[in-house]
Motif scaffolding. Structure first.
Motif: not given
Ligand SMILES: Cc1cc2nc3c(=O)[nH]c(=O)nc-3n(C[C@H](O)[C@H](O)[C@H](O)COP(=O)(O)OP(=O)(O)OC[C@H]3O[C@@H](n4cnc5c(N)ncnc54)[C@H](O)[C@@H]3O)c2cc1C
Length: 270
Positions: A232-246
Motif C-alpha cells: 500500500s505504498y505509492v510506487a508511482l504517482a503520475d499526473r497524466s493518469g495514463s497507462a503508458a506511465a505504468i
C-alpha cells in the motif's frame, strides 16, 4: 516515584535484560535475510521495535511473493535493504539518545528526569499538534521510501515512495481496497478511458474515487494516477493518469504488475 505519581504496593514479577544498540551491516546475504530485532536492535524507549520488525516483514514478504510467482527478477529483493536500513539506523540513533537521557546519572539528570519531565510532558501533550506529531512518529506512518529504487513520480503532495494518505469520507475511506495485498491503481477524480481499458485488459484493479475536498486535503491530485504496491505504498504517482506511465514503470523494473493473465504492464508486446 512520588514525582511520577506512582504508588507501588507489590512487585509480582520483574526481569533484567541487557540493552543493545546496533544495526547489522546488511539485511541480505544471498538467500538469507535479516529482519526485526535480528537486523536492528535498540532500547525500548519510544516503543518502536515491534512496529519496525513488522514493517520489515511486510516490505520483504510481498517482494518474495512476486519473485516466487515469477513476476519480478531476484534483484527486486535488493530493494528490501535499500528501503529499510536507513530507517533502522535513524531509529537506533534516536532511541540511543533517548535511552541515554533516561538512564543518565548525576543530580542534573535526576532533576530533569524526576521533576522537569513529569511536569513538562503532560503540558506538551495537552496540545493537539504535539499529540498529532507524536502519533505520526510513533505509529511510523510518516516513514516513506522516497528516492528509493521502486519509487517514481509525484502528483499533488504525494511522491512515489509515500504511504498512501488516508482520506475518510462519510463512513468510508480509501483504505477499504487495500486488503487485497496486490498491486492496484487509485484515481481520485476521473480516470481516462485508456487507463480503464488497460487495467481491465491486464487484470489490475483500478479504484476511482469521486473527487472530494478531503482528497485534496490529504495531498492527492485530481485525476492523477497512483500505482500502489502490495504493501500500500505509492510506487508511482503520475499526473497524466495514463497507462503508458505504468507501462514505463513496469518496464524499467522488469516487473509484471498483473497477477493473472494480462501481459501488459510488463514491457512485453501486447
Ligand atoms: C522491555 C521491552 C519493551 C518493549 N516495548 C515495545 C513496545 O512498546 N513497542 C514495540 O513496538 N516494541 C517493543 N519492544 C521491542 C519488541 O519486543 C521487539 O522489537 C520484537 O519482539 C522483536 O521481534 P522479533 O520477532 O524480531 O524478535 P523476537 O521477539 O526476539 O523473536 C525471535 C524468536 O526467535 C527465537 N529464537 C532465537 N534463536 C533461535 C534459534 N536458534 N532457533 C529457534 N528459535 C530461536 C527466540 O526465542 C524468539 O522467540 C520492547 C522490547 C523490550 C525488551
Amino acid at each position: 516515584v512520588q514525582n511520577l505519581k506512582l504508588d507501588i504496593h507489590r512487585v509480582n514479577w520483574f526481569s533484567t535484560y541487557h540493552v543493545h544498540h546496533r544495526v547489522t551491516e546488511h539485511f541480505r546475504k544471498g538467500r538469507a535475510f535479516l529482519l526485526g530485532d535480528a537486523s536492528h536492535i535498540h532500547s525500548p524507549a519510544g516503543g518502536q521495535g515491534m512496529n519496525t520488525g513488522i514493517g520489515d516483514a511486510i516490505n520483504l514478504a510481498w517482494k518474495m511473493a512476486i519473485v516466487l510467482q515469477g513476476r519480478a527478477a531476484d534483484n527486486l529483493l535488493e530493494s528490501y535493504e535499500a528501503e529499510r536500513i536507513g530507517f533502522a539506523r535513524r531509529l537506533v540513533a534516536t532511541t540511543d539518545r533517548a535511552f541515554n537521557f533516561i538512564t543518565a546519572e548525576g543530580p542534573l539528570a535526576e532533576i530533569l528526569r524526576t521533576r522537569v519531565a513529569p511536569m513538562l510532558i503532560p503540558t506538551l501533550t495537552s496540545f493537539g499538534a504535539v499529540r498529532e506529531y507524536l502519533f505520526r512518529t510513533v505509529s511510523q506512518i510518516t516513514l516513506n521510501y522516497r528516492g528509493g529504487p521502486l519509487s517514481a513520480g509525484e502528483a499533488g503532495k504525494i511522491h512515489g515512495g509515500d504511504r498512501l494518505p488516508w482520506a475518510p469520507i462519510e463512513g468510508h475511506d480509501n483504505f477499504d481496497s487495500l486488503a487485497s495485498m496486490d498491486w492496484q491503481v487509485h484515481v481520485y477524480g476521473s480516470a481516462g478511458e485508456e487507463l480503464i481499458a488497460a487495467c481491465a485488459a491486464d487484470g489490475v484493479p483500478l479504484r476511482v474515487f469521486d473527487w472530494r475536498p478531503q482528497h485534496e486535503a490529504a495531498g492527492l491530485a485530481r485525476d492523477a494516477l497512483y500505482l500502489l504496491r502490495p504493501d500500500s505504498y505509492v510506487a508511482l504517482a503520475d499526473r497524466s493518469g495514463s497507462a503508458a506511465a505504468i507501462r514505463r514503470y513496469a518496464e524499467g523494473l522488469k516487473l509484471k504488475i498483473a497477477a493473472g493473465r494480462g501481459l501488459g504492464f510488463d514491457g512485453r508486446a501486447r
